[in-house]
Design an enzyme around this catalytic site. Structure first.
Site, PDB file in Angstrom:
ATOM      1  CG  HIS A   9      10.909  65.384  18.554  1.00  0.00           C
ATOM      2  ND1 HIS A   9      10.695  65.286  17.242  1.00  0.00           N
ATOM      3  CD2 HIS A   9      10.467  64.037  19.147  1.00  0.00           C
ATOM      4  CE1 HIS A   9       9.813  64.464  17.002  1.00  0.00           C
ATOM      5  NE2 HIS A   9       9.697  63.911  18.001  1.00  0.00           N
ATOM      6  CG  HIS A  11       8.047  60.532  22.211  1.00  0.00           C
ATOM      7  ND1 HIS A  11       6.730  61.019  21.815  1.00  0.00           N
ATOM      8  CD2 HIS A  11       8.649  61.065  21.062  1.00  0.00           C
ATOM      9  CE1 HIS A  11       6.874  61.703  20.831  1.00  0.00           C
ATOM     10  NE2 HIS A  11       7.875  61.632  20.403  1.00  0.00           N
ATOM     11  CG  HIS A 189       5.263  64.163  16.673  1.00  0.00           C
ATOM     12  ND1 HIS A 189       5.340  65.055  17.825  1.00  0.00           N
ATOM     13  CD2 HIS A 189       6.132  63.169  16.548  1.00  0.00           C
ATOM     14  CE1 HIS A 189       6.399  64.395  18.496  1.00  0.00           C
ATOM     15  NE2 HIS A 189       6.639  63.182  17.890  1.00  0.00           N
ATOM     16  CD  GLU A 192       7.112  60.316  12.866  1.00  0.00           C
ATOM     17  OE1 GLU A 192       6.337  60.730  13.603  1.00  0.00           O
ATOM     18  OE2 GLU A 192       8.304  59.431  13.278  1.00  0.00           O
ATOM     19  CG  ASP A 270      11.072  60.598  17.912  1.00  0.00           C
ATOM     20  OD1 ASP A 270      10.160  61.016  18.697  1.00  0.00           O
ATOM     21  OD2 ASP A 270      10.692  60.144  16.962  1.00  0.00           O
ATOM     22  CG  ASP A 271      10.332  57.279  20.650  1.00  0.00           C
ATOM     23  OD1 ASP A 271       9.690  57.870  21.617  1.00  0.00           O
ATOM     24  OD2 ASP A 271       9.984  57.664  19.357  1.00  0.00           O
TER      25      ASP A 271
HETATM   26  N1  HPA Z   1       6.029  59.837  15.994  1.00  0.00           N
HETATM   27  C1  HPA Z   1       5.032  59.715  16.503  1.00  0.00           C
HETATM   28  N2  HPA Z   1       4.583  59.500  17.643  1.00  0.00           N
HETATM   29  C2  HPA Z   1       5.595  59.112  18.564  1.00  0.00           C
HETATM   30  C3  HPA Z   1       6.839  58.918  17.974  1.00  0.00           C
HETATM   31  C4  HPA Z   1       7.101  59.458  16.851  1.00  0.00           C
HETATM   32  O1  HPA Z   1       8.229  59.208  16.202  1.00  0.00           O
HETATM   33  N3  HPA Z   1       7.218  58.444  19.255  1.00  0.00           N
HETATM   34  C5  HPA Z   1       6.621  58.339  20.180  1.00  0.00           C
HETATM   35  N4  HPA Z   1       5.243  58.725  19.612  1.00  0.00           N
HETATM   36 ZN    ZN Z   2       8.427  61.816  18.150  1.00  0.00          ZN
END
Ligand code: HPA
Ligand code: ZN
Length: 343
Positions: A9, A11, A189, A192, A270-271
């Protein structure tokens, strides 16, 4: 030896570090709204998912040419290698680029340039998962998927990301049906910020094989039973959950509860450029917070391997390496007590 990790996971757009952002701004003569690295970093204080996404999409203005996408991807792979990542399944958001005039082919070619050399350069195998922005029309996603399929660009799967609440998986059945018909792997996703019902929809209407995040599944016992029974992986991102205020602090993170409930949960970043660290940083922080110890660190690594789209033989090879790492940790004379990072 490092704990061999799989990252599922991630991006690629979320790996744009401030230094590279400024470098690309200069290369492409883009005027930034931030005067310095510190001024940019001061923006990394998010109230929720949307406030993060606003900055995430805006920062991408500097990433324009094929070489920029390759440089971004290479920078991630280099950092991932130091974390012990051996296999990465990377998300790429086409609409974050096409919507600002960057041709799909340019962006995808740059990412592929880096991925195609990843095994040779970094010893990291990769897969590429195209993620569609769920807050844009499903027809747009369908169009882009058709274009990618027609162009024969090598992708391995599709996913769904961006602002979740109000954009249920049910909107995207046609996109996922087309991807399935072409043999692509399916993830989304869900859960969340959105409710457990979105996780049900992702499973039952889209037929996804993994849920990204899925943390709100904990609110629904019947859903937990389903996820455990079918061994549906959840790609959990602790730093992201704290920074986007899905939970208050890392100490409140339910990862141990998730493991104890029998969920196939793994740890991901994630990021990482925006949320305070990479996969090794996430694991080290969880280890410090919850005293995970070598057994549960190895369990998390094994879960990631099992949850990946690697072949059984590839999984078996990595699982063997996890056992070797664990054996060394269990015999303190041959290594340090706890070490995600030790070499
Ligand atoms: N959630 C949803 N979209 C996203 C995320 C995330 O954590 N990071 C980049 N796009
Ligand atoms: Zn994500």
């Amino acid at each position: 030896m490092k704990l061999p990790l799989v990252e599922l996971h991630l991006h690629i757009e979320g790996t744009l570090e401030p230094e590279l952002l400024f470098e690309l701004a200069e290369r492409n003569a883009v005027t930034l709204p931030w005067a310095s690295l510190d001024e940019l970093r001061a923006q990394y204080d998010f109230a929720d998912l949307q406030s993060f996404l606003d900055l995430y999409y805006r920062a991408l203005d500097v990433v324009r040419e094929r070489i920029d996408f390759a440089d971004l991807t290479r920078a991630y792979l280099a950092r991932a290698r130091t974390a012990g990542v051996r296999h990465a399944e990377i998300f790429f958001d086409p609409q974050a680029h096409t919507s600002r005039g960057v041709p799909l082919g340019t962006a995808l070619a740059g990412v592929r340039d880096a991925l195609d050399r990843s095994v040779d350069e970094w010893g990291i195998t990769t897969k590429l998962i195209v993620t569609f922005l769920r807050d844009r029309p499903a027809d747009e996603a369908l169009q882009i998927l058709r274009e990618i399929l027609a162009d024969g660009v090598a992708i391995d799967g599709i996913g769904l990301d961006s602002a979740e609440v109000g954009y249920p998986p049910a909107l995207f059945t046609e996109v996922f049906d087309l991807a399935r018909a072409h043999g692509l792997r399916l993830v989304a996703h869900a859960g969340e910020e959105g409710p457990p019902d979105y996780v049900w929809q992702a499973l039952d209407l889209l037929g996804v094989e993994r849920i990204d995040h899925g943390i709100r599944s904990l609110e629904d016992e019947a859903l937990l039973d389903r996820l455990v029974r079918d061994r549906v992986p959840l790609t959990v991102c602790p730093f992201s959950n704290v920074r986007l205020r899905v939970i208050d602090t890392l100490a409140d993170h339910p990862i141990v509860r998730m493991l104890d409930r029998g969920l196939l949960a793994c740890i991901n970043s994630d990021d990482p450029a925006y949320f305070g660290g990479y996969i090794d940083d996430n694991l080290a922080a969880l280890d410090a917070e919850f005293d995970l110890g070598p057994d549960r660190l190895a369990l998390l690594a094994r879960n990631g391997i099992e949850a990946s789209f690697l072949t059984p033989a590839e999984k078996a090879a990595l699982l063997d390496e996890v056992e070797t790492w664990l054996t060394a940790r269990r015999e303190p004379a041959s290594g340090p007590a706890t070490a995600i990072r030790s070499s």
